[in-house]
Scaffold this active site. Structure first.
Site, mmCIF file in Angstrom:
data_model
loop_
_atom_site.group_PDB
_atom_site.id
_atom_site.type_symbol
_atom_site.label_atom_id
_atom_site.label_comp_id
_atom_site.label_asym_id
_atom_site.label_seq_id
_atom_site.Cartn_x
_atom_site.Cartn_y
_atom_site.Cartn_z
ATOM 1 N N HIS A 65 4.990 -25.681 17.269
ATOM 2 C CA HIS A 65 4.588 -24.094 16.680
ATOM 3 C C HIS A 65 3.332 -23.819 17.408
ATOM 4 C CE1 HIS A 65 7.849 -27.428 15.051
ATOM 5 N NE2 HIS A 65 8.055 -26.391 13.720
ATOM 6 N N ASP A 102 10.706 -15.266 18.307
ATOM 7 C CA ASP A 102 11.912 -15.948 18.804
ATOM 8 C C ASP A 102 12.749 -14.040 19.859
ATOM 9 O OD1 ASP A 102 12.449 -18.232 18.449
ATOM 10 O OD2 ASP A 102 14.105 -18.266 17.456
ATOM 11 N N ARG A 156 0.873 -1.254 -0.147
ATOM 12 C CA ARG A 156 0.175 -0.079 -0.238
ATOM 13 C C ARG A 156 0.764 1.087 0.046
ATOM 14 N NH1 ARG A 156 -5.280 -0.888 0.889
ATOM 15 N NH2 ARG A 156 -5.700 1.249 1.898
HETATM 16 O O1 F6P Z 1 11.211 -18.891 14.292
HETATM 17 C C1 F6P Z 1 12.078 -18.917 14.769
HETATM 18 C C2 F6P Z 1 12.388 -20.930 15.865
HETATM 19 O O2 F6P Z 1 10.502 -20.598 16.756
HETATM 20 C C3 F6P Z 1 12.562 -21.297 16.748
HETATM 21 O O3 F6P Z 1 12.566 -20.848 18.284
HETATM 22 C C4 F6P Z 1 12.796 -22.581 16.366
HETATM 23 O O4 F6P Z 1 13.624 -23.629 16.942
HETATM 24 C C5 F6P Z 1 12.279 -23.141 15.083
HETATM 25 O O5 F6P Z 1 12.216 -21.212 14.752
HETATM 26 C C6 F6P Z 1 11.409 -24.211 14.968
HETATM 27 O O6 F6P Z 1 10.948 -24.451 13.714
HETATM 28 P P1 F6P Z 1 11.034 -24.935 12.340
HETATM 29 O O7 F6P Z 1 10.641 -26.267 13.261
HETATM 30 O O8 F6P Z 1 9.523 -24.778 12.205
HETATM 31 O O9 F6P Z 1 12.075 -25.546 11.893
#
Ligand code: F6P
Length: 380
Positions: free
Chosen positions: A293, A155, A24
């Protein structure tokens, strides 16, 4: 002029709002400025260009996405982009694969006339972007090109910004999990060990433990927080003070450094601690949960979307004006971030060099955890 955009690394809620804000802002200033979408992170940059998916953003693309979690652009981690260790047995092949990846990315950027590439991600993504920028400059010397990084990681561990896109939503998700767990462990008079993402830094674990009222938190930056003898002493003090249940938050980074079975060992020690059994007249049960997650999912918080809007628009300013709206000209690859309510710009090299940004033991935030959580000598 064309601007490219991609999301990379772990998805973070608010990434969609950042893409929308960049689109935008760019269009508001120059309606014929194109924003090129690259899908699935750097992979989208290094595959054969396809007119259906690699094309400039249409207003319909960024409609109805502001409330959605994840990233509608897709994301990913690209192992081919990492520099292989010097002693890797297949070093030559890996270096050649990396080189090929970088060259294709550079050529695709050239062919799509991208002069600024906005990369929303964490420090690993910025390292990848820096390598692609170097390949571009080597292949097309003298052509204008810059990388503009936007901090996007739950993070919250990037130098050059106080807050990263996605962190606030993840923090709220973890606190929500803590509140739900509190209901069940209070009913059972149990201890719960809750594993929270954060592979090198403990921001998410520390702040969720503070905001969720945990009894203890273990973060990778401060080794004594993982000391199980001390944690058991604190829990015994808590049982003496008639605490009904305990929430212990542990960052993923601790499991990497102190052993993947850290939580199992602690759970066993809680269940077999003789002083706890003496006081209660029975063992205290312990359970282990992992937010995993789930912390990254769901609608972005209002704060994350506001931050994403601010940073997405600032990236558009840097791409089009070569500076922030009210700032000095900026040279080279940068990341935009915030300090207080101000947008700031930091050279990308500096961000990479000083990231991950760690929790400091002396910080007010870490000291606060000592004041608010259980201590072995607790007398109230
Ligand atoms: O996004 C960073 C993070 O959250 C880390 O803290 C974690 O180790 C990692 O992603 C895990 O992500 P994935 O399993 O999707 O690679």
């Amino acid at each position: 002029m064309s601007v490219g955009i991609l999301t990379s690394g772990g998805d973070a809620p608010g990434m969609n709002a950042a893409v929308r804000a960049a689109f935008r802002s760019l269009k508001m200033r120059a309606p014929d400025c194109e924003l090129m979408l690259f899908r699935d992170g750097f992979r989208g940059l290094a595959r054969r260009l396809d007119s259906a998916s690699d094309r400039s953003v249409d207003r319909k693309d960024v409609r109805d996405i502001i409330h959605r979690g994840g990233t509608f652009l897709g994301t990913g981690r690209v192992p081919e982009l990492y520099m292989p260790p010097a002693d890797a047995p297949d070093l030559a092949e890996r270096l050649a694969a990396r080189e090929a990846f970088l060259r294709v990315a550079a050529v695709n950027l050239f062919q799509t006339r991208v002069e600024s590439l906005i990369v929303i991600g964490g420090d690993g993504s910025f390292r990848g972007a820096r390598a692609i920028a170097a390949a571009y400059r080597e292949t097309f010397p003298g052509r204008p090109f810059r990388v503009i990084g936007l901090p996007g990681t739950i993070d919250n561990d990037l130098h050059g910004t106080e807050f990263s896109i996605g962190y606030d939503t993840a923090l709220n998700n973890v606190v929500d999990a803590i509140r739900k767990l509190r209901d069940t462990i209070e009913s059972h008079r149990r201890a719960i060990i809750l594993e929270v993402m954060g592979n090198t830094s403990g921001w998410l674990a520390l702040t969720s433990a503070i905001a969720g009222g945990a009894a203890a938190v273990a973060i990778p930056e401060v080794e004594e927080t993982w000391d199980q003898d001390e944690l058991i002493r604190r829990l015994i003090a808590g049982v003496r003070r008639d605490y009904r249940y305990f929430i212990i938050v542990v960052a993923e980074g601790v499991l990497k450094r102190a052993g993947a079975d850290w939580s199992q060992r602690l759970a066993r020690r809680i269940e077999t601690a003789a002083p706890i059994q003496e006081i209660l007249g029975h063992a205290m049960e312990a359970r282990i949960n992992s937010v995993g997650h789930v912390a990254r999912g769901g609608s972005p918080s209002a704060l994350d979307n506001t931050l994403a809007g601010l940073l997405g628009a600032a990236a558009a300013d840097v791409a089009q004006l070569g500076r922030l709206a009210h700032g000095e000209p900026i040279a080279g690859d940068v990341m935009v971030g915030t300090r207080g309510t101000r947008v700031i710009v930091t050279p990308l090299d500096e961000v990479i060099e000083h990231s991950p940004r760690l929790v400091e033991r002396e910080s007010d935030l870490f000291q606060l955890s000592n004041k608010l959580m259980l201590s072995a000598g607790q007398a109230f």
